[in-house]
Design a protein around this motif. Sequence first.
Motif, short mmCIF file in Angstrom:
data_model
loop_
_atom_site.label_atom_id
_atom_site.label_comp_id
_atom_site.label_asym_id
_atom_site.label_seq_id
_atom_site.Cartn_x
_atom_site.Cartn_y
_atom_site.Cartn_z
N SER A 132 39.90 46.35 48.09
CA SER A 132 39.44 45.03 47.71
C SER A 132 40.60 44.15 47.23
CB SER A 132 38.37 45.16 46.62
OG SER A 132 37.80 43.92 46.33
N GLU A 133 41.55 44.76 46.53
CA GLU A 133 42.71 44.01 46.06
C GLU A 133 43.54 43.53 47.24
OE1 GLU A 133 43.10 43.13 43.03
OE2 GLU A 133 41.61 44.43 42.11
N LEU A 134 43.69 44.38 48.24
CA LEU A 134 44.43 43.97 49.44
C LEU A 134 43.72 42.82 50.13
CD1 LEU A 134 45.97 46.70 51.78
CD2 LEU A 134 47.00 44.63 50.89
N GLN A 135 42.39 42.87 50.12
CA GLN A 135 41.62 41.80 50.74
C GLN A 135 41.80 40.48 49.99
OE1 GLN A 135 37.52 43.02 51.29
NE2 GLN A 135 37.69 42.74 53.50
N ARG A 136 41.83 40.57 48.66
CA ARG A 136 42.08 39.37 47.86
C ARG A 136 43.44 38.80 48.20
NH1 ARG A 136 42.28 40.82 42.04
NH2 ARG A 136 42.93 38.65 41.85
N LEU A 137 44.41 39.70 48.36
CA LEU A 137 45.75 39.25 48.71
C LEU A 137 45.75 38.55 50.06
CD1 LEU A 137 48.80 39.14 48.15
CD2 LEU A 137 49.00 41.38 49.25
N ALA A 138 45.09 39.16 51.02
CA ALA A 138 45.04 38.59 52.36
C ALA A 138 44.42 37.19 52.31
CB ALA A 138 44.22 39.49 53.28
N PHE A 139 43.39 37.03 51.50
CA PHE A 139 42.77 35.72 51.39
C PHE A 139 43.72 34.72 50.76
CE2 PHE A 139 40.52 32.37 49.27
CZ PHE A 139 39.63 31.95 50.23
N ALA A 140 44.39 35.16 49.71
CA ALA A 140 45.34 34.28 49.02
C ALA A 140 46.43 33.82 49.98
CB ALA A 140 45.95 34.99 47.82
N VAL A 141 46.88 34.72 50.82
CA VAL A 141 47.89 34.38 51.81
C VAL A 141 47.32 33.39 52.82
CG1 VAL A 141 49.14 35.27 53.81
CG2 VAL A 141 49.21 36.51 51.65
N HIS A 142 46.16 33.73 53.31
CA HIS A 142 45.50 32.92 54.31
C HIS A 142 45.27 31.49 53.78
CE1 HIS A 142 42.39 33.30 57.80
NE2 HIS A 142 43.09 32.22 57.89
N ALA A 143 44.89 31.42 52.53
CA ALA A 143 44.61 30.12 51.94
C ALA A 143 45.85 29.52 51.28
CB ALA A 143 43.50 30.26 50.90
N ASN A 144 46.92 30.23 51.38
CA ASN A 144 48.18 30.06 50.63
C ASN A 144 48.08 29.23 49.33
OD1 ASN A 144 48.24 27.57 52.02
ND2 ASN A 144 50.45 27.46 51.78
N ARG A 145 47.34 29.80 48.42
CA ARG A 145 47.31 29.28 47.06
C ARG A 145 48.41 29.95 46.28
NH1 ARG A 145 41.20 29.01 44.86
NH2 ARG A 145 40.20 30.36 46.33
#
Lengths: 228, 228
Positions: B215-228
Amino acid sequence: MSAFDPPEDSPTPAEDPFRRIAADLPRAAVGRLSLYYRELHRLVAAGTTSVNSRELGKLVDVSPAVVRRDLSSLGSVGRRGVGYRPGELMERIGKLLGSGIRWKVILIGVGSLGDALLRYRGFEQLGFHLAAAFDNDRDKIGRKIGGVRIEDYGLIEGICAAVQPDLGILAVPVDSAPEVADKLASIGVSGILNFTPMTIKLPRRVAVINVDLASELQRLAFAVHANR
Amino acid sequence: MSAFDPPEDSPTPAEDPFRRIAADLPRAAVGRLSLYYRELHRLVAAGTTSVNSRELGKLVDVSPAVVRRDLSSLGSVGRRGVGYRPGELMERIGKLLGSGIRWKVILIGVGSLGDALLRYRGFEQLGFHLAAAFDNDRDKIGRKIGGVRIEDYGLIEGICAAVQPDLGILAVPVDSAPEVADKLASIGVSGILNFTPMTIKLPRRVAVINVDLASELQRLAFAVHANR
DNA sequence: TAATGTGAAACCGTTCACAGCT
DNA sequence: AGCTGTGAACGGTTTCACATTA
């Protein structure tokens, strides 16, 4: 980054449905979406054909209202009077979280934690492909763990020039954390999952998520102490 | 629980300074206090005698205002015009987070992750004593990892009756998670650090903190994708 | 009818700005 | 003079309640 282009068709940033949704999505909702996804995966596997906000909420321990709010941010995806279709919903969430994209991940530091992460089945499942691992211990280099070959950290630049990793997992000893983090940034990863008990400081273009095990235990101790 | 009584003197709950502070402490602030603590430890080790909110904020990547707000919840502890004394501040935070108390912790499931956690130096340092580990693999039982003996899971009740653990670390395969979680609750632990990708449901008296690596990796992937 | 999707209110945490100390 | 501690404004998230729709 590289994993994203070209995404089927290439909408301009303004039209990109992902950007539109991601922009006004509560930070906390992202974490929950990941949990819904996990549970939906189980429901689909179990052959469940419908689930409502109360049931899904129970599975991840949040209120039905939170579930509906979170899911409605994906656009109207439920059927009123009925509920949600697990398969469809899972796909929608997956798309938002970047599942379906094959993220290339490298891991630095094959100590006992790095070792455990390499063996962890559950990353691949979500589209995270461990492309390579690095360590500077001669005895480890060349060995394979969890199907991943351990490479010489000294060669990381050359190997990554070929691999083009999207994400890096930092599992090195604290002391080398800042230096290795800089290296990851210079190699061009877009995000780092940081397992070292240290705040790493990098240009804003690199996303960082921290997982500090000792800190989590401390949070638990506090929760117990305060018995919330 | 057991680790708390008797706490020097025995104030009534209403007077207990801990309860008063803990009650209105933002959840997120607890996590940050843990990070301040970590950094203060380093500052003390380095012999630093004073630190202000701007500097401390830089070390954990938050704004000076957040630092002051968080620390002021401990009561007035800084010196206006100067800053905070690392040693004194560290002690105050430690007291609030339950450092100084010797938490007795047991770990269930000595797979690769459990193995890594047993070897992790950094728990003891914060007052978390790994009292025992449990597994049901005959080959592991009796071995010692990180100084901790692996016991037969079948004997957990008897052993825990003697040990009286405060906290449990759940590092078993998903499938056995619910059953083992129930067992931990019945043994009487007050908190569980859950590494399984599953929501565990227990009576409210048992605190649970979840650490879901995927789940943490998924959060990271989202953060990257959304580049916040 | 039953459950979603969503304005509006309530709540909580963060930021601002400055009064208050040292 | 400088930095803390904190009331007050702000912004974001959750909850509530219900209009909406299959």
